[in-house]
Scaffold this active site. Sequence first.
Site, PDB file in Angstrom:
ATOM      1  CD  GLU A  35      -2.241  -7.472  -9.793  1.00 51.50           C
ATOM      2  OE1 GLU A  35      -3.090  -8.082  -9.115  1.00 51.50           O
ATOM      3  OE2 GLU A  35      -1.359  -6.764  -9.281  1.00 51.50           O
ATOM      4  CD  GLU A  64      -4.834  -9.385  -6.564  1.00 50.16           C
ATOM      5  OE1 GLU A  64      -4.220  -8.668  -7.379  1.00 50.16           O
ATOM      6  OE2 GLU A  64      -4.388  -9.618  -5.424  1.00 50.16           O
ATOM      7  CG  HIS A  67      -4.762  -4.591  -8.237  1.00 52.62           C
ATOM      8  ND1 HIS A  67      -4.271  -5.297  -7.166  1.00 52.62           N
ATOM      9  CD2 HIS A  67      -5.436  -3.542  -7.717  1.00 52.62           C
ATOM     10  CE1 HIS A  67      -4.637  -4.691  -6.038  1.00 52.62           C
ATOM     11  NE2 HIS A  67      -5.355  -3.637  -6.355  1.00 52.62           N
ATOM     12  CD  GLU A 135      -1.929 -10.823  -2.960  1.00 52.14           C
ATOM     13  OE1 GLU A 135      -1.509  -9.650  -3.083  1.00 52.14           O
ATOM     14  OE2 GLU A 135      -2.840 -11.293  -3.673  1.00 52.14           O
ATOM     15  CD  GLU A 165      -0.179  -7.499  -5.302  1.00 49.17           C
ATOM     16  OE1 GLU A 165      -0.633  -8.502  -4.733  1.00 49.17           O
ATOM     17  OE2 GLU A 165      -0.585  -7.122  -6.411  1.00 49.17           O
ATOM     18  CG  HIS A 168      -4.434  -8.051  -1.493  1.00 48.03           C
ATOM     19  ND1 HIS A 168      -4.382  -7.984  -2.865  1.00 48.03           N
ATOM     20  CD2 HIS A 168      -5.374  -7.156  -1.117  1.00 48.03           C
ATOM     21  CE1 HIS A 168      -5.249  -7.086  -3.288  1.00 48.03           C
ATOM     22  NE2 HIS A 168      -5.857  -6.568  -2.241  1.00 48.03           N
TER      23      HIS A 168
END
Length: 189
Positions: A35, A64, A67, A135, A165, A168
Amino acid sequence: MWVYEKKLQYPVRVSKCDPMMAKFLMEQYGGADGELAAALRYLNQRYSIPDKVIGLLTDIGTEEFAHLEMIATMIYKLTKDATPDQLKAAGLGDHYAAHDHALFYQNASGVPWTATYIQAKGDPIADLYEDIAAEEKARATYQWLIDMTDDVDLQDSLKFLREREVVHSQRFREAVEMIKSDRQQQKIF
């Protein structure tokens, strides 16, 4: 400008002390496909990307960091009650000797985070394909982490991260198509 709410993006629960799982999670904290690398990659690339997708890189880059905060919370919760002997048994003896129970940006093998994990080529298509790959690698790692634990509470949070992910990656794929389409339009000056 950001508004910071003092809560995680998604709840993090763990049902037991598990230093070995914490060690594995360090891959997503300070690893090449983790991340921190993702957040810094996207926030850096946004300076040389077309205006149409700057907001996308900013949005995903800042997410991110959320995360990263979730992963840090998982690691903390999995190790907060661990004894030095439990940490040694989990392969975290070196970490404990250097950092006690503190988090440190390193991967699951104990290799410290490095800026060589991230790339910014300056070519929007190349950078976005780099982002898609990042990702997809993170998605795969989350799946493997899910497979390595029987803690259903922890699996729940990891599944949330895995699905983000996927989203993204899809958004970066859409950005590639936007830029390709823009390049194909005839420009008249």
